[in-house]
Design an enzyme around this catalytic site. Structure first.
Site, PDB file in Angstrom:
ATOM      1  N   SER A  69     -22.872 -10.645 -25.973  1.00  0.00           N
ATOM      2  CA  SER A  69     -22.104  -9.768 -26.866  1.00  0.00           C
ATOM      3  C   SER A  69     -21.189 -10.569 -27.773  1.00  0.00           C
ATOM      4  O   SER A  69     -20.700 -10.063 -28.771  1.00  0.00           O
ATOM      5  CB  SER A  69     -21.258  -8.806 -26.030  1.00  0.00           C
ATOM      6  N   GLY A  70     -20.945 -11.832 -27.413  1.00  0.00           N
ATOM      7  CA  GLY A  70     -19.956 -12.617 -28.144  1.00  0.00           C
ATOM      8  C   GLY A  70     -18.579 -12.507 -27.520  1.00  0.00           C
ATOM      9  O   GLY A  70     -17.655 -13.220 -27.899  1.00  0.00           O
ATOM     10  N   GLY A  71     -18.420 -11.601 -26.528  1.00  0.00           N
ATOM     11  CA  GLY A  71     -17.162 -11.510 -25.791  1.00  0.00           C
ATOM     12  C   GLY A  71     -17.019 -12.717 -24.878  1.00  0.00           C
ATOM     13  O   GLY A  71     -17.988 -13.424 -24.607  1.00  0.00           O
ATOM     14  N   VAL A  72     -15.814 -12.939 -24.378  1.00  0.00           N
ATOM     15  CA  VAL A  72     -15.552 -14.163 -23.628  1.00  0.00           C
ATOM     16  C   VAL A  72     -16.384 -14.233 -22.349  1.00  0.00           C
ATOM     17  O   VAL A  72     -16.923 -15.288 -22.011  1.00  0.00           O
ATOM     18  CB  VAL A  72     -14.037 -14.339 -23.342  1.00  0.00           C
ATOM     19  N   ASP A  73     -16.565 -13.108 -21.643  1.00  0.00           N
ATOM     20  CA  ASP A  73     -17.291 -13.147 -20.366  1.00  0.00           C
ATOM     21  C   ASP A  73     -18.758 -13.514 -20.569  1.00  0.00           C
ATOM     22  O   ASP A  73     -19.282 -14.427 -19.921  1.00  0.00           O
ATOM     23  CB  ASP A  73     -17.187 -11.798 -19.636  1.00  0.00           C
ATOM     24  N   GLY A 110       0.839  -1.192   0.000  1.00  0.00           N
ATOM     25  CA  GLY A 110       0.000   0.000   0.000  1.00  0.00           C
ATOM     26  C   GLY A 110       0.870   1.236   0.000  1.00  0.00           C
ATOM     27  O   GLY A 110       2.067   1.164   0.288  1.00  0.00           O
ATOM     28  N   LYS A 144     -10.056 -13.078 -15.402  1.00  0.00           N
ATOM     29  CA  LYS A 144     -10.217 -13.253 -16.849  1.00  0.00           C
ATOM     30  C   LYS A 144      -9.559 -14.541 -17.344  1.00  0.00           C
ATOM     31  O   LYS A 144     -10.147 -15.279 -18.145  1.00  0.00           O
ATOM     32  CB  LYS A 144      -9.600 -12.050 -17.580  1.00  0.00           C
ATOM     33  N   SER A 179     -20.106 -14.901 -23.152  1.00  0.00           N
ATOM     34  CA  SER A 179     -20.230 -16.213 -23.808  1.00  0.00           C
ATOM     35  C   SER A 179     -20.127 -17.355 -22.790  1.00  0.00           C
ATOM     36  O   SER A 179     -20.915 -18.300 -22.820  1.00  0.00           O
ATOM     37  CB  SER A 179     -19.146 -16.379 -24.872  1.00  0.00           C
ATOM     38  N   CYS A 185       5.343  -6.135   1.780  1.00  0.00           N
ATOM     39  CA  CYS A 185       5.714  -4.717   1.694  1.00  0.00           C
ATOM     40  C   CYS A 185       5.039  -3.919   2.812  1.00  0.00           C
ATOM     41  O   CYS A 185       5.350  -4.119   3.972  1.00  0.00           O
ATOM     42  CB  CYS A 185       5.390  -4.157   0.306  1.00  0.00           C
ATOM     43  N   TYR A 186       4.083  -3.029   2.509  1.00  0.00           N
ATOM     44  CA  TYR A 186       3.384  -2.309   3.572  1.00  0.00           C
ATOM     45  C   TYR A 186       2.741  -3.294   4.543  1.00  0.00           C
ATOM     46  O   TYR A 186       2.695  -3.059   5.754  1.00  0.00           O
ATOM     47  CB  TYR A 186       2.325  -1.379   2.965  1.00  0.00           C
ATOM     48  N   HIS A 238       8.170  -7.615  -3.099  1.00  0.00           N
ATOM     49  CA  HIS A 238       6.910  -8.080  -3.694  1.00  0.00           C
ATOM     50  C   HIS A 238       7.106  -9.419  -4.406  1.00  0.00           C
ATOM     51  O   HIS A 238       7.567  -9.457  -5.549  1.00  0.00           O
ATOM     52  CB  HIS A 238       6.389  -7.057  -4.713  1.00  0.00           C
ATOM     53  N   GLU A 264       4.850 -11.224  -5.666  1.00  0.00           N
ATOM     54  CA  GLU A 264       3.805 -11.446  -6.669  1.00  0.00           C
ATOM     55  C   GLU A 264       4.170 -10.932  -8.059  1.00  0.00           C
ATOM     56  O   GLU A 264       3.571 -11.348  -9.052  1.00  0.00           O
ATOM     57  CB  GLU A 264       2.480 -10.814  -6.203  1.00  0.00           C
TER      58      GLU A 264
END
Length: 511
Positions: free
Chosen positions: A223-227, A56, A367, A229, A83-84, A169, A171
């Site tokens: 919409s045909g987008g991945v989410d 942070g 995603k 669909s 970190c923080y 970090h 990550e």
């Protein structure tokens, strides 16, 4: 929807920019993880296998610094502060955090104690530091387990209490052995079994939707987008023909995209799909409009009107299915910045449209996890790996007024660019790539004659989170082939340029 049956690790967010990245690293190792505010009541954490504190921007000794309850350390649950988050642990447990004489930012060579449970199979290596403060005095019962040239406690631990902290970090990709450290924390220290996988998620989610919806009807804006669909496919597998999808084709999709969406879902999967070909309506509303924000507003409003008109024809629908994903949920407020934003991913549907509830089967997923579920469900890879695409479609990749002729030209140029990227085998390593029709016209020479044609810009970026992005260093021969093909195959284009601006200062999209 299906996470309740799984062991759980929680990331407590102290306002760090990498909260989502930490959660993704944990999930990549097969452990379910969710992000919560640092203010979360410790009682809500009792069933966790482990707790991670994010970084942070604050100093722990500043007024109003975000600090969690000391009770978190009394739960007997392993904690890893980053970190923080490491400084929060030191500060609350009686250590001292001081301002560094030499702040550390960037790649830093770091040494580790080999017998630390957190650093098993980790040798001297580069870590990513980003701090002005440091832990100058360890809390009672803690020992330093890593150090760098300017940071005597690059990590600390109290093995008896299972409390661990890193000043760096783990990550971010720049920390060379960060994923090994997360593995050690989750499996050696927390004792996780690692039961989080997409196959079981899909099966459990389908069963949960079937139980919740029963024989009621669900409406989905596809919409045909991945989410959207993948969300629609999960609901379809649960309730079959009781799902109706409305696919609004505003005429601003990429080349052949509307036909592909219809082919896949209607013909291959036998889904109930209503395709609304509303291109003329959208082009009429966009006539003479050049301002990008006005374009977006017109398309968003028109989308809602078309969706409403079609849904009214269907009679009563009980639930609305949306492709909300976990970053949408997180952005709606954890940590300090609880900025609530409405994620109606079908263009901002009004709340009074009259449903008894929402079905959001992807709200726990990132995603990359959504894509894995899509492949697990048998959705074709070209749809699962579809490029991110703005809601207003090609309208915001055309500078100036949007006309059917301009859309056709851009569809052809964009299809050539995407085809050449795929032919070069780079479609998975470049995170987003597309063509833009600029408002520039310039003089050219073609076939011994003077031309005055339009300029197409190519844009390609690499990014992990889409918050920042670097321009993709595509091979010159790929760019050369793309340029030659666009100029030879797309009438009206006589110049192709490549955008080499990172984000920031630019955005990924042009408008």
């Amino acid at each position: 929807m299906a996470n309740n049956a799984h062991e759980r690790v929680v990331v407590l967010d102290f306002g760090g920019q990498y909260a989502q990245l930490i959660a993704r690293r944990v999930r990549d190792l097969g452990v379910y993880c969710e992000i919560k505010s640092y203010k979360t009541d410790p009682e809500e954490l009792r069933d966790c296998k482990g707790i991670l504190f994010t970084g942070g921007p604050n100093s722990v000794y500043a007024q109003d610094a975000p600090l969690c309850s000391k009770e978190v350390f009394e739960l007997g649950i392993p904690v890893l502060g980053i970190c923080y988050g490491a400084q929060v642990m030191a500060h609350l447990l009686g250590g001292t955090v001081s301002s560094s004489e030499v702040p550390e930012f960037g790649k830093t060579m770091t040494q580790f104690k080999n017998d630390s449970p957190l650093f098993q199979n980790v040798g001297e290596s580069v870590c990513w530091m980003s701090h002005n403060d440091y832990i100058s005095q360890l809390p009672e019962g803690f020992t330093a387990s890593a150090w760098s040239a300017h940071c005597p406690a690059a990590a600390m631990e109290n093995r008896e209490r299972k409390l661990y902290a890193t000043q760096f970090h783990p990550e971010v990709e720049h920390t060379q052995q960060g994923q090994q450290m997360f593995h050690n924390f989750l499996y050696n220290i927390c004792g996780c079994a690692g039961d989080w996988e997409m196959k079981s998620f899909a099966q459990e989610t389908i069963a949960a939707i079937r139980e919740r919806v029963g024989d009621k009807k669900v409406l989905c804006g596809l919409s045909g987008g991945v989410d959207s669909s993948v969300a629609a496919m999960l609901v379809h597998k649960a309730i079959g023909k009781n799902l109706t999808c409305i696919f609004v084709d505003h005429g601003l999709l990429r080349k052949d995209e509307g036909d592909m969406v219809e082919q896949v879902f209607k013909k291959e999967f036998d889904m109930n799909i209503i395709r609304v070909n509303a291109a003329d309506r959208f082009f009429s509303k966009l006539s003479g409009v050049t301002d990008p924000e006005r374009k977006r507003k017109i398309i968003g409003e028109e989308f809602v009107r078309v969706f409403e008109a079609e849904s009214e024809k269907l009679g009563k629908m009980d639930f609305l299915c949306q492709g909300t994903i976990y970053p949408d949920v997180v952005e709606s407020g954890t940590g300090q910045a609880a900025v609530i934003k409405s994620h109606h991913n079908v263009g901002g549907l009004p709340e009074d449209i009259g449903f008894e509830g929402l079905v959001e089967p992807l709200r726990d997923l990132f995603k990359d996890e959504v894509r894995r579920v899509g492949l697990e469900l048998g959705i074709p890879s070209q749809l699962v790996w579809r490029q991110p695409f703005p809601g207003p479609g090609l309208a915001v990749r055309i500078m100036g007024e949007v006309t059917p002729e301009k859309v056709k030209l851009l569809q052809e140029a964009d299809a050539i660019f995407r085809e050449e990227v795929a032919n070069a085998g780079l479609e998975r390593s470049v995170n987003q790539y597309f063509a833009v029709l600029t408002a520039n016209r310039s003089v050219g020479v073609m076939g011994d004659g003077r031309t005055y044609g339009v300029t197409v810009a190519l844009r390609a970026v690499t990014t992990t989170d889409f918050m920042t992005a670097d321009w993709a260093h595509l091979p010159y021969d790929l760019l050369g082939r793309t340029s030659n093909r666009i100029i030879n195959e797309v009438e009206g284009v006589n110049r192709v340029v490549y955008d080499i601006t990172s984000k920031p200062p630019a955005t990924i999209e042009f408008e």
